[in-house]
Design a protein around this motif. Structure first.
Motif, mmCIF file in Angstrom:
data_model
loop_
_atom_site.group_PDB
_atom_site.id
_atom_site.type_symbol
_atom_site.label_atom_id
_atom_site.label_comp_id
_atom_site.label_asym_id
_atom_site.label_seq_id
_atom_site.Cartn_x
_atom_site.Cartn_y
_atom_site.Cartn_z
ATOM 1 N N THR A 1 0.833 -1.207 0.000
ATOM 2 C CA THR A 1 0.000 0.000 0.000
ATOM 3 C C THR A 1 0.869 1.259 0.000
ATOM 4 O O THR A 1 0.639 2.197 -0.770
ATOM 5 N N LEU A 2 1.876 1.225 0.860
ATOM 6 C CA LEU A 2 2.724 2.420 1.002
ATOM 7 C C LEU A 2 3.620 2.620 -0.225
ATOM 8 O O LEU A 2 3.885 3.754 -0.625
ATOM 9 N N ARG A 3 4.037 1.529 -0.788
ATOM 10 C CA ARG A 3 4.850 1.665 -2.018
ATOM 11 C C ARG A 3 4.008 2.240 -3.146
ATOM 12 O O ARG A 3 4.476 3.051 -3.931
ATOM 13 N N ILE B 1 -0.530 11.150 3.026
ATOM 14 C CA ILE B 1 -0.138 9.794 3.452
ATOM 15 C C ILE B 1 -0.956 9.367 4.679
ATOM 16 O O ILE B 1 -1.424 8.231 4.761
ATOM 17 N N LEU B 2 -1.154 10.295 5.604
ATOM 18 C CA LEU B 2 -1.943 9.968 6.805
ATOM 19 C C LEU B 2 -3.371 9.589 6.417
ATOM 20 O O LEU B 2 -3.960 8.662 6.988
ATOM 21 N N HIS C 1 -5.181 6.072 7.175
ATOM 22 C CA HIS C 1 -6.479 6.051 7.873
ATOM 23 C C HIS C 1 -7.489 5.241 7.061
ATOM 24 O O HIS C 1 -8.205 4.397 7.604
ATOM 25 N N SER C 2 -7.537 5.495 5.757
ATOM 26 C CA SER C 2 -8.532 4.819 4.901
ATOM 27 C C SER C 2 -8.276 3.310 4.832
ATOM 28 O O SER C 2 -9.198 2.535 4.684
#
Lengths: 294, 266
Positions: free
Chosen positions: A236-238, A263-264, A268-269
């Motif tokens: 997800t972060l990549r 990003i936050l 959260h989502s």
């Protein structure tokens, strides 16, 4: 000013029947006009070799090096040793006259160069009576006396005391303000960080990273977010374009300050819980250490 | 190239070795005023030989100490990076070093010649009877040819300096070439006559004749004997010997520059 494209260089090894040792592998970078560019790397990374290749002391196996035609170069070698039977003034004369400088011009420029390195009172002294630091400064003066457009310094701060380092620092800032282009190698990363417009990180003969001043600045202004480790979270972060470092139980996410809210919101989502959040401690040194550790 | 010639000249004349050899040779030259007295009948010729030999030995010693280390030092101490980062090509570097060396030798020969002339003048004034065949021009002729010999010898030293990075190996090869060059004519003459012809195989004979064109013929420049008798080489020989020295050195230096251009300076 300098365009290095896909340069490879190998050398013979001393052992019989040993294959050639590759000391430069696919090295490519540019040094833009009017900028300070530094090459950093461990000992044996290929910093001095690429400089010697640019200066034509050795020919690459393949690849090209384009230098602007007719450019005047000022070079300070690593562990510089000069003809110690010469006086400082004679060293400057040799340097200037080999570029065709006339005597009247030389007198003014020699004084100026000597002043810039804080040694105008030592012009008549023989180099053999100089300390290591003084020799280094004399070499710097010899590199700038003919008013070169391109300066190449190999470890310009080595052997200098804090005062001498600051002098070199100020000199480089002054040269850049006069539109000169500087390429230099250094081990002193704090100086590189403060001075450079671009940093090239070399490791094992390769260019591993090419950082602009903006890259370093943004990294320093960023935020580190610690989230629980899972392959799904990592994916997800990549996808969100984050730079991630894997820790034993967590993922450390580096985020530019400007993208923090975005990003936050993603975290959260996707219901990813944040273990910690703090301002980034990324420095040039930490980037360098990460590359060396890889 | 002038800055490099100047710097090489300063390197030579400011070196302690040069100073030591120079002072020693001066001492020998002055000593000849005393020493020649032991040979009353041949005083003129002995004084002549003594002075010429002192100058010649000084030339060889300076070559063996200064010239041999010239390029090796630049490579060892990495001074070469400083020089070649200027608009000085490798070919110009070799020629600059060579002409700088010649300037050093010219300076040494000039000063030693002046001092030796004073010594000879003193002896000539004291014992004019034994200087009947002495000629100043013949004396200068001998020095001139000795200078030519040094010129060729130094080009050989520079060639070996770029082939090997060791000063010692350079010295060995250069001295070997000098010794062979001094005697090759005698050897060729020996094997060309009846008795000598039978002592060598045809292969060695051919090899020596081939070497004759490769190794510098230093014997050509040895005109001490005829000069001591106040005689001169013919004008044709004078031109031929000079041309030989200049052309030989030029070829060797071109070869040196070609090898040096390919040398890795990492």
């Amino acid at each position: 000013m300098i365009h290095v494209k896909k340069v490879y260089k190998s050398i013979k090894q001393k052992k019989l029947l040993a294959s050639r040792l590759e000391i430069l592998k696919d090295v490519s970078f540019c040094v833009p006009e009017g900028k300070i560019v530094s090459i950093i790397g461990q000992n044996g990374a290929g910093k001095s070799t690429i400089i010697k290749t640019i200066l034509g002391f050795t020919v690459p196996d393949s690849g090209t090096i384009d230098l602007r035609e007719g450019v005047r170069i000022g070079y300070l070698p690593e562990n510089a040793y000069y003809y110690d039977y010469l006086s400082f003034r004679e060293l400057l004369w040799f340097s200037a006259s080999s570029f065709g400088m006339k005597k009247a011009d030389f007198i003014v420029k020699a004084e100026r160069a000597a002043k810039q390195v804080g040694m105008h009172t030592e012009l008549n002294r023989r180099l053999r009576t100089f300390s290591k630091g003084m020799t280094q400064r004399a070499g710097l003066a010899a590199a700038i006396v003919h008013d070169p457009e391109l300066l190449i310094f190999d470890e310009p701060m080595s052997g200098l005391d804090p005062f001498g380092r600051q002098m070199v620092f100020d000199l480089m800032i002054d040269l850049r303000s006069r539109g000169k282009t500087i390429l230099f190698c250094s081990h002193i990363l704090s100086d590189v960080e403060r001075l450079c417009d671009e940093v090239i990180i070399m490791h094992s003969g390769e260019v591993r990273r090419n950082l602009s001043r903006a890259d370093i600045f943004l990294a320093q202004k960023g935020v580190e977010i610690l989230v629980e480790y899972s392959s799904q979270n990592e994916e997800t972060l990549r996808m969100a374009g984050c730079q991630i470092k894997k820790l034993p139980e967590h993922l450390c996410v580096y985020v530019d300050a400007g993208k923090l809210n975005h990003i936050l919101a993603i975290l959260h989502s996707k219901s990813i819980s944040v273990a910690n959040i703090q301002s980034s401690d990324i420095t040039l040194e930490s980037i360098f250490n990460d590359i060396v550790a890889q | 190239m002038l800055p490099l010639i100047t710097v090489t000249f300063l390197q030579g004349v400011r070196s302690r070795i040069f100073f030591g050899i120079f002072v020693f040779s001066l001492f020998v030259v002055v000593l000849s005023a005393v020493f020649a007295n032991f040979f009353m009948q041949d005083l003129g010729k002995v004084a002549f030989d003594f002075n010429i030999s002192a100058i010649s030995v000084a030339g060889l010693l300076i070559s063996a100490s200064l010239s041999v280390n010239l390029i090796a030092q630049d490579l060892d101490k990495r001074t070469i990076y400083f020089v070649l980062s200027r608009p000085i090509s490798r070919t110009r570097y070799i020629w600059g070093k060579y002409f700088g060396l010649l300037a050093v030798f010219f300076f040494a020969y000039f000063l030693l010649t002046i001092v030796s002339c004073f010594t000879l003048l003193y002896l000539k004034h004291q014992f004019s009877l034994y200087f009947s065949s002495f000629s100043w021009l013949a004396y200068l002729q001998a020095i001139y040819f000795d200078f030519l010999k040094i010129m060729v010898f130094n080009s050989i030293i520079l060639l070996f300096a770029v082939i090997t990075t060791s000063s010692f190996v350079n010295l060995l090869f250069s001295l070997a070439t000098y010794l062979v060059g001094q005697s090759i004519s005698d050897v060729i003459n020996f094997i060309s006559i009846g008795a000598g012809k039978e002592t060598v195989t045809p292969m060695v004979h051919d090899l020596l004749f081939f070497l004759r064109y490769i190794i510098p013929n230093f014997e050509l420049f040895d005109v001490k004997v005829i000069s001591a008798h106040g005689m001169f080489v013919s004008a044709a020989d004078f031109c031929y010997f000079t041309m030989y020295g200049v052309v030989y050195s030029t070829i060797v230096l071109c070869l040196t520059a070609t090898i040096f251009k390919r040398k890795e300076l990492l």
